[in-house]
Design a protein around this motif. Structure first.
Motif, short mmCIF file in Angstrom:
data_model
loop_
_atom_site.label_atom_id
_atom_site.label_comp_id
_atom_site.label_asym_id
_atom_site.label_seq_id
_atom_site.Cartn_x
_atom_site.Cartn_y
_atom_site.Cartn_z
N PRO A 127 41.90 43.06 39.94
CA PRO A 127 43.05 43.30 39.05
C PRO A 127 44.24 42.42 39.41
O PRO A 127 44.96 41.93 38.52
CB PRO A 127 43.38 44.78 39.29
N GLN A 130 43.48 38.99 38.17
CA GLN A 130 43.51 38.99 36.72
C GLN A 130 44.95 38.79 36.22
O GLN A 130 45.21 37.95 35.35
CB GLN A 130 42.93 40.31 36.18
N GLY A 183 48.59 50.42 37.04
CA GLY A 183 47.93 49.15 37.32
C GLY A 183 48.06 48.12 36.20
O GLY A 183 47.63 46.99 36.35
N GLN A 184 48.69 48.52 35.07
CA GLN A 184 48.83 47.57 33.97
C GLN A 184 49.94 46.54 34.24
O GLN A 184 49.92 45.45 33.68
CB GLN A 184 49.20 48.30 32.68
N GLU B 28 38.82 54.30 41.56
CA GLU B 28 39.62 53.30 40.83
C GLU B 28 41.10 53.63 40.96
O GLU B 28 41.49 54.79 40.92
CB GLU B 28 39.23 53.31 39.36
N THR B 32 43.30 51.03 35.62
CA THR B 32 42.86 49.65 35.81
C THR B 32 42.72 48.99 34.44
O THR B 32 42.45 49.65 33.45
CB THR B 32 41.48 49.65 36.49
N ARG B 33 42.95 47.71 34.38
CA ARG B 33 42.76 47.01 33.12
C ARG B 33 41.30 47.03 32.74
O ARG B 33 40.44 46.63 33.52
CB ARG B 33 43.19 45.55 33.26
N THR B 34 41.02 47.50 31.56
CA THR B 34 39.65 47.52 31.08
C THR B 34 39.62 46.89 29.69
O THR B 34 40.63 46.42 29.19
CB THR B 34 39.12 48.96 30.98
#
Lengths: 254, 158
Positions: A127, A130, A183-184, B28, B32-34
């Motif tokens: 992440p 990313q 987490g975004q 997780e 989390t980005r999915t």
């Protein structure tokens, strides 16, 4: 001068290991093949106070418990592999001396927060990378490629000098409470690396990067907590860089 | 040398729940980005929200402190406040504007702050949605009701 010699002679008289101290390392372990719960392990090791935490981890792994898992590569504060939470603060294990973090008490070592733990001190950095890739951390130009270097004045280089130091260790991003909760959020490290190109006079995609960071998970989620600036092992003024991106966004609009 | 402070629960029992072929699921981190993560919006909403918080904050310092001073400190303090006092103040367009501005800025400022808090702390999309719906409903209701009262206030109501 004479006292220094005296001290040395005294130390030698006490025996070869007299400069060693016993420290307790309390390490947060996780192994998905054993349990779904993390647990704490205490290791008592004789170390030189001038040793780094990484040296102690090596001693443990090589001499006490070979299953202890952590990342490290260069071991000299450049590769950014061994960021971990030592005594509750994000630091690089290879830049933290035992004598500086109170070896009288047990030293706690945990994986960095906000990222999924894979084993012991190893987290899933995907992440984080990313977000880094999302801000296009590379030079973007138009027109013909020059036949020589793209020249830049010293002042233009100075503008983004601070943010070129980033080693992508994730100490800042994983110390950010907004990132822990959500987490975004791009996180400080991605914004720092966007800053490095936004303020580079040779780059031409600053607008695009600003547009990416203008999104709802971009710079506006920064609450100026300053955890990132405190955590950065390279001494980057992370929060300042984020604020500069905010200012660029506002002055661009108005 | 190693002393385990807390052993993994199942190790001692002999019958482990997880092993090499059956590892525990990875925990997780929140959200989390999915693939389901909403795409970029490309609006300036967050920019204006951020700016609004700063600007309204500055104005509110003046408005609220002035309001508190007038209501609670000057000229006899809190005991002077009554229907007549409010009626007297709202006879003047200046105080009407003052109160209207304070109402709108304070409500929007507070609502935007709470929106941030909800975004941060509500972990599930559903919880977030309903908390925000409640927040927006409460904000709109209070702002409209307050505005209505300021504009239609009738000092001769009895």
């Amino acid at each position: 001068m004479s006292t220094a010699v005296m001290d040395k002679a005294e130390a030698e008289a006490k025996g070869p290991a007299s400069h060693l101290i016993t420290v307790t390392l309390r390490i947060r372990r996780y192994n998905s093949e054993v349990s779904d719960e993390p647990w704490w392990d205490d290791f008592q090791v004789d170390v030189d106070p001038k040793d780094r935490v990484l040296d102690v981890l090596h001693t443990i792994k090589w001499e006490h418990d070979g299953t202890l898992t952590f990342r490290r590569s260069c071991a000299h504060g450049i590769c950014g592999s061994d960021a971990m939470r030592i005594n509750g603060r994000n630091r690089l294990a290879c830049k933290t001396l035992i004598k500086d973090i109170g070896p009288e008490k047990p030293i706690s070592v945990e994986p960095i927060k906000g990222l999924a733990v894979l084993k012991d001190l190893v987290v899933d950095m995907e992440p984080f990378f990313q977000a880094y890739r999302d801000v296009m951390p590379f030079l973007v130009t138009t027109g013909n490629e020059p036949t020589r270097e793209r020249l830049q004045s010293a002042e233009d280089r100075e503008r983004f000098d601070d943010t070129t130091k980033c080693i992508l260790c994730a100490a800042c991003t994983s110390s950010c409470p907004v990132f822990w909760n959500d987490g975004q959020y791009f996180g400080p490290a991605a914004i720092v690396n966007a800053h490095r190109f936004i303020f580079d006079s040779r780059d031409e995609a600053g607008e695009q990067r600003l547009e990416i960071l203008n999104d709802k998970d971009g710079v506006w989620r920064c609450r100026t907590v300053f955890n990132c600036t405190d955590a950065c092992p390279r001494g980057i003024q992370v929060t300042k860089a984020i604020q500069e991106v905010k200012r660029a966004l506002i002055t661009r609009r108005f | 040398m190693a002393t385990e402070t807390t052993k993994p629960a199942d190790e001692a029992a002999g019958a482990r729940e997880f092993d090499v072929d059956n590892p525990a699921p990875v925990i997780e981190p929140p959200r989390t980005r999915t693939a389901k993560t909403p795409r970029a919006t490309r609006t300036n909403f967050e920019l204006y929200g951020w700016l609004f918080m700063r600007l309204s904050g500055i104005v509110l310092v003046v408005l609220v402190l002035g309001h508190l001073l007038i209501q609670l400190v000057l000229d006899g303090g809190v005991s002077k406040i009554g229907f007549a006092f409010v009626a007297g103040r709202w006879a003047s367009p200046f105080w009407q504007t003052w109160d209207l501005l304070m109402l709108w800025l304070a409500m929007l400022h507070g609502a935007n702050g709470l929106r941030t808090v909800i975004n941060d702390y509500a972990e599930r999309a559903n919880t977030r949605f309903w908390l925000k719906t409640l927040l927006y409903a409460a904000t709109v209701f209070t702002v409209l009701l307050g505005t209505l009262v300021i504009f239609t206030f009738d000092p001769n109501i009895r």
